[in-house]
Design a protein around this motif. Structure first.
Motif, PDB file in Angstrom:
ATOM      1  N   PHE A 224       0.828  -1.205   0.000  1.00  0.00           N
ATOM      2  CA  PHE A 224       0.000   0.000   0.000  1.00  0.00           C
ATOM      3  C   PHE A 224       0.865   1.258   0.000  1.00  0.00           C
ATOM      4  CE2 PHE A 224      -2.456   3.316   2.306  1.00  0.00           C
ATOM      5  CZ  PHE A 224      -3.470   3.489   1.374  1.00  0.00           C
ATOM      6  N   GLY A 225       1.916   1.251   0.817  1.00  0.00           N
ATOM      7  CA  GLY A 225       2.833   2.390   0.841  1.00  0.00           C
ATOM      8  C   GLY A 225       3.497   2.589  -0.507  1.00  0.00           C
ATOM      9  N   PHE A 226       3.850   1.487  -1.165  1.00  0.00           N
ATOM     10  CA  PHE A 226       4.462   1.546  -2.490  1.00  0.00           C
ATOM     11  C   PHE A 226       3.507   2.172  -3.501  1.00  0.00           C
ATOM     12  CE2 PHE A 226       5.088  -0.503  -6.670  1.00  0.00           C
ATOM     13  CZ  PHE A 226       6.392  -0.096  -6.937  1.00  0.00           C
ATOM     14  N   ILE A 227       2.237   1.734  -3.478  1.00  0.00           N
ATOM     15  CA  ILE A 227       1.236   2.285  -4.402  1.00  0.00           C
ATOM     16  C   ILE A 227       1.043   3.778  -4.160  1.00  0.00           C
ATOM     17  CG2 ILE A 227      -1.225   2.235  -5.009  1.00  0.00           C
ATOM     18  CD1 ILE A 227      -1.154  -0.802  -4.410  1.00  0.00           C
ATOM     19  N   MET A 228       0.978   4.175  -2.892  1.00  0.00           N
ATOM     20  CA  MET A 228       0.810   5.593  -2.556  1.00  0.00           C
ATOM     21  C   MET A 228       1.999   6.425  -3.049  1.00  0.00           C
ATOM     22  SD  MET A 228      -2.058   6.452  -1.013  1.00  0.00           S
ATOM     23  CE  MET A 228      -2.768   5.478  -2.343  1.00  0.00           C
ATOM     24  N   CYS A 229       3.201   5.884  -2.891  1.00  0.00           N
ATOM     25  CA  CYS A 229       4.402   6.611  -3.290  1.00  0.00           C
ATOM     26  C   CYS A 229       4.485   6.732  -4.811  1.00  0.00           C
ATOM     27  CB  CYS A 229       5.643   5.903  -2.750  1.00  0.00           C
ATOM     28  SG  CYS A 229       7.116   6.929  -2.798  1.00  0.00           S
ATOM     29  N   VAL A 230       4.128   5.674  -5.515  1.00  0.00           N
ATOM     30  CA  VAL A 230       4.088   5.728  -6.984  1.00  0.00           C
ATOM     31  C   VAL A 230       3.035   6.754  -7.430  1.00  0.00           C
ATOM     32  CG1 VAL A 230       3.494   4.450  -9.089  1.00  0.00           C
ATOM     33  CG2 VAL A 230       4.937   3.386  -7.354  1.00  0.00           C
ATOM     34  N   GLY A 231       1.879   6.740  -6.742  1.00  0.00           N
ATOM     35  CA  GLY A 231       0.829   7.708  -7.052  1.00  0.00           C
ATOM     36  C   GLY A 231       1.285   9.145  -6.829  1.00  0.00           C
ATOM     37  N   ALA A 232       2.015   9.360  -5.739  1.00  0.00           N
ATOM     38  CA  ALA A 232       2.535  10.693  -5.434  1.00  0.00           C
ATOM     39  C   ALA A 232       3.518  11.156  -6.506  1.00  0.00           C
ATOM     40  CB  ALA A 232       3.216  10.695  -4.073  1.00  0.00           C
ATOM     41  N   THR A 233       4.385  10.236  -6.942  1.00  0.00           N
ATOM     42  CA  THR A 233       5.376  10.560  -7.972  1.00  0.00           C
ATOM     43  C   THR A 233       4.694  10.875  -9.294  1.00  0.00           C
ATOM     44  OG1 THR A 233       6.928   9.057  -6.878  1.00  0.00           O
ATOM     45  CG2 THR A 233       7.476   9.744  -9.111  1.00  0.00           C
ATOM     46  N   ALA A 234       3.689  10.065  -9.647  1.00  0.00           N
ATOM     47  CA  ALA A 234       2.954  10.284 -10.890  1.00  0.00           C
ATOM     48  C   ALA A 234       2.195  11.616 -10.843  1.00  0.00           C
ATOM     49  CB  ALA A 234       1.977   9.130 -11.130  1.00  0.00           C
ATOM     50  N   ALA A 235       1.567  11.922  -9.705  1.00  0.00           N
ATOM     51  CA  ALA A 235       0.823  13.180  -9.573  1.00  0.00           C
ATOM     52  C   ALA A 235       1.749  14.380  -9.656  1.00  0.00           C
ATOM     53  CB  ALA A 235       0.060  13.195  -8.246  1.00  0.00           C
ATOM     54  N   ARG A 236       2.959  14.246  -9.092  1.00  0.00           N
ATOM     55  CA  ARG A 236       3.940  15.331  -9.165  1.00  0.00           C
ATOM     56  C   ARG A 236       4.335  15.611 -10.626  1.00  0.00           C
ATOM     57  NH1 ARG A 236       6.579  13.699  -5.086  1.00  0.00           N
ATOM     58  NH2 ARG A 236       8.124  12.403  -6.149  1.00  0.00           N
ATOM     59  N   ALA A 237       4.530  14.525 -11.379  1.00  0.00           N
ATOM     60  CA  ALA A 237       4.871  14.666 -12.792  1.00  0.00           C
ATOM     61  C   ALA A 237       3.694  15.243 -13.581  1.00  0.00           C
ATOM     62  CB  ALA A 237       5.278  13.317 -13.368  1.00  0.00           C
ATOM     63  N   LEU A 238       2.482  14.782 -13.255  1.00  0.00           N
ATOM     64  CA  LEU A 238       1.285  15.271 -13.934  1.00  0.00           C
ATOM     65  C   LEU A 238       1.107  16.771 -13.726  1.00  0.00           C
ATOM     66  CD1 LEU A 238      -1.322  14.758 -15.530  1.00  0.00           C
ATOM     67  CD2 LEU A 238      -2.430  14.132 -13.369  1.00  0.00           C
ATOM     68  N   LYS A 239       1.356  17.243 -12.497  1.00  0.00           N
ATOM     69  CA  LYS A 239       1.242  18.682 -12.224  1.00  0.00           C
ATOM     70  C   LYS A 239       2.218  19.479 -13.084  1.00  0.00           C
ATOM     71  CE  LYS A 239       2.231  22.219  -8.797  1.00  0.00           C
ATOM     72  NZ  LYS A 239       3.410  22.726  -9.513  1.00  0.00           N
ATOM     73  N   THR A 240       3.443  18.975 -13.229  1.00  0.00           N
ATOM     74  CA  THR A 240       4.447  19.667 -14.040  1.00  0.00           C
ATOM     75  C   THR A 240       3.987  19.802 -15.488  1.00  0.00           C
ATOM     76  OG1 THR A 240       6.234  18.814 -12.651  1.00  0.00           O
ATOM     77  CG2 THR A 240       6.849  19.612 -14.827  1.00  0.00           C
ATOM     78  N   VAL A 241       3.452  18.707 -16.037  1.00  0.00           N
ATOM     79  CA  VAL A 241       2.992  18.712 -17.431  1.00  0.00           C
ATOM     80  C   VAL A 241       1.765  19.607 -17.586  1.00  0.00           C
ATOM     81  CG1 VAL A 241       2.081  17.299 -19.326  1.00  0.00           C
ATOM     82  CG2 VAL A 241       3.944  16.428 -17.893  1.00  0.00           C
TER      83      VAL A 241
END
Length: 308
Positions: free
Chosen positions: A157-174
């Motif tokens: 679960f922590g792994f999924i949350m961290c991947v989600g956080a990383t993806a959301a950070r990249a999405l915000k940049t784009v």
């Protein structure tokens, strides 16, 4: 002392301040959410956003550290709200992941941001990169896969949350590049934070009430037993704002590329410091995986620079 020497000392000071605040807020988040047992990551994120709202207003409106940029239309405000939602998702997911994962593994996953940025850039803008740029993403992702397999404290679960956080950070940049691309709508990071942070508070308040119940009452009751929690939250929230301020100042006095290189080194420093402080178990395979990811990010940065 010459002007050049003074400028170099100033830049080094800014970089140290950026490193200290960035690593400091990361470690303190981990301490509060995991070691101290303050299990309210959404409320913690809301505290960060309240501090960012207040301190952004002080910095931009009162102290005039940067010229204030006004919102020009309802459409622009809507775009800022969209960015704020994605920003909230990133920060909340990142804080939740720290409840379950050590900082070292969290940073390894966070280093895959270039991969998600490339994916979202293609999906949203159909922007393609040179083949060499895409090739450099292979070690970035492979390194995290290896690190995951060798992580003693792996938590799904922590792994999924961290991947989600990383993806959301990249999405915000784009999205930021797409939504605020016109000259009339562009905002520097300090003004963008000034407008995003209050929207984030409004978004997080009902979620906090629904997901974390009487967290304010619990925090007040906890402060009666251990008043340090109040200072932890105040310092942690202020530090969250200074991360953004230092990030802006370093970018202004160096370049975005330099910031990227420094960011890679910062991740490695955060890993070493967190292991020394929290003494979480690490494996040779895990560290080799993280090293491969960082190496891939460096190759990615170099390939991007050459493709321009």
């Amino acid at each position: 002392m010459s002007a050049i020497t003074e400028s170099r000392f100033y830049t080094v000071g800014l970089v140290l301040a950026w490193y200290s605040s960035n690593i400091g807020v990361l470690l303190l988040n981990k301490y509060l959410l995991s070691n101290y047992g303050f299990k309210y990551p959404i409320f913690l994120t809301m505290c960060h956003m309240i501090a960012c709202s207040l301190l952004s207003y002080v910095a931009v409106v009162w102290m005039e550290l940067v010229p204030m940029q006004m919102i020009r239309s309802q459409n622009q405000f809507f775009k800022i709200c969209v960015l704020s939602f994605v920003f909230c998702a990133s920060v909340v997911s990142g804080n939740i992941s720290l409840k379950y994962l050590p900082v070292s593994f969290n940073q390894a996953i966070g280093a895959t941001t270039p991969f998600f940025t490339a994916v979202f850039a293609y999906l949203i803008t159909m922007n393609t990169e040179a083949l060499l740029v895409y090739a450099t993403l292979i070690p970035v992702v492979t390194g995290v896969i290896i690190a995951s397999g060798g992580e003693p404290s792996f938590h799904l679960f922590g792994f999924i949350m961290c991947v989600g956080a990383t993806a959301a950070r990249a999405l915000k940049t784009v999205l930021q590049g797409v939504l605020l691309s016109s000259e009339g709508e562009k905002l520097n990071s300090m003004n963008l934070l000034l407008y995003m942070a209050p929207v984030a508070v409004v978004l997080l308040l009902p979620v906090t009430i629904y997901m974390e119940g009487n967290v304010v009452g619990i925090t007040l009751a906890l402060s009666q037993v251990d008043f340090r929690i109040v200072w932890y939250l105040l310092f942690n929230s202020a530090l969250a704002y200074f991360v953004n301020l230092a990030n802006f100042m370093v970018t202004k006095h160096t370049s975005a590329l330099t910031l990227q290189v420094l960011g890679n080194a910062k991740g490695a420093v955060a890993v070493v410091v967190s292991i020394l402080i929290f003494k979480n178990p690490v494996s040779v395979i895990g560290m080799l995986g993280y090293a491969l990811t960082v190496f891939g990010v460096i190759l990615y940065s170099e390939a991007k620079k050459r493709s321009k």
